[in-house]
Design an enzyme around this catalytic site. Structure first.
Site, PDB file in Angstrom:
ATOM      1  CB  SER A 135      -0.953  -0.041   1.197  1.00 36.32           C
ATOM      2  OG  SER A 135      -1.953   0.937   1.069  1.00 36.32           O
ATOM      3  CG  ASN A 136      -0.388   4.643  -1.393  1.00 40.92           C
ATOM      4  OD1 ASN A 136      -1.055   5.453  -0.757  1.00 40.92           O
ATOM      5  ND2 ASN A 136      -0.902   3.986  -2.430  1.00 40.92           N
TER       6      ASN A 136
END
Ligand code: CTP
Length: 216
Positions: free
Chosen positions: A21-22
């Protein structure tokens, strides 16, 4: 107008307990949804996993993966007037998702990643809704934002410099530059995401009215 706003990150599963993810918090997208509601627009908010309460009055669609984001956007824009792609969609996902937890071993481990589908690039070129993209850049902001405006076929690209940790991702403040397809450039200097969102919604509406062949 009917606004479709995407916000937050996506998560790409690796195995039952891990994902890629980020750092996107969703704050900018949620602020845009709130500002559009304040101006009496209808809002569909397509959100990745975030820790924010949705603004009252928004139709919330929760998604996790980039594939779910892709499907939700295509569904929502069918009767949409404006799409604001504020979400930080993952660019890659694991080629295979392990069915059981991947066990640790003493050797190096590499993950085989494949590109996700680009939601903006997948939209029809001939359409009757206005498209706003976001460009998160750490360097050569103007050059990259202009390139994304063209390759992603957007009407407007909102660029923010994410190399400054006090603005942009996760922060409550932002500073953006708006690039329009007609060559116009407008800078919005540092302010709360709430203020930036209000200015953006006004500008988006004014430009959308010029471009779209609908009566509002
Ligand atoms: N975007 C998208 N689909 C993807 C990835 C990004 O629609 N699979 C959209 C984002 O929502 C954003 C815009 O494309 O509005 C630009 O995203 P950004 O992360 O800045 O650019 P990338 O295309 O991912 O390019 P790079 O990571 O190389 O900067």
């Amino acid at each position: 107008m009917k606004f479709v706003v995407t916000a937050g990150p996506t998560r790409e599963p690796i195995d039952p307990v891990r994902f890629l993810s980020n750092r996107s918090s969703g704050k900018m997208g949620y602020a845009i949804a709130a500002a559009a509601l304040e101006s009496d627009h209808d809002v569909v908010l397509i959100s990745g996993p975030v820790h924010l309460a949705p603004p009252a009055g928004a139709k919330l669609v929760n998604v996790i993966t980039s594939d779910e984001m892709y499907a939700a956007v295509h569904e929502a824009v069918r009767d949409g007037d404006v799409l604001v792609m504020g979400a930080a969609v993952s660019d890659y996902k694991p080629a295979r998702v392990a069915k059981t937890k991947i066990k640790k071993c003493d050797e190096n481990f590499s993950l085989d990643l494949i590109p996700t589908r680009d939601v903006l690039k997948s939209l029809p070129r001939s359409r009757n809704f206005f498209v706003v993209g976001f460009a998160a850049e750490t360097n050569d902001v103007e050059e990259h934002a202009r390139a994304k405006l063209a390759t992603k076929n957007c009407d407007m690209m909102v660029a923010n410099d994410v190399s400054d940790p006090t603005i942009g991702m996760e922060s409550d403040e932002n500073a953006v530059t708006i690039f329009s397809r007609n060559g116009e450039i407008e800078k919005i200097s540092r302010a709360s995401k709430k203020i930036i969102a209000r200015t953006l919604v006004k500008k988006i509406c004014a430009n959308a009215k010029k471009v779209l062949t609908k009566n509002f």
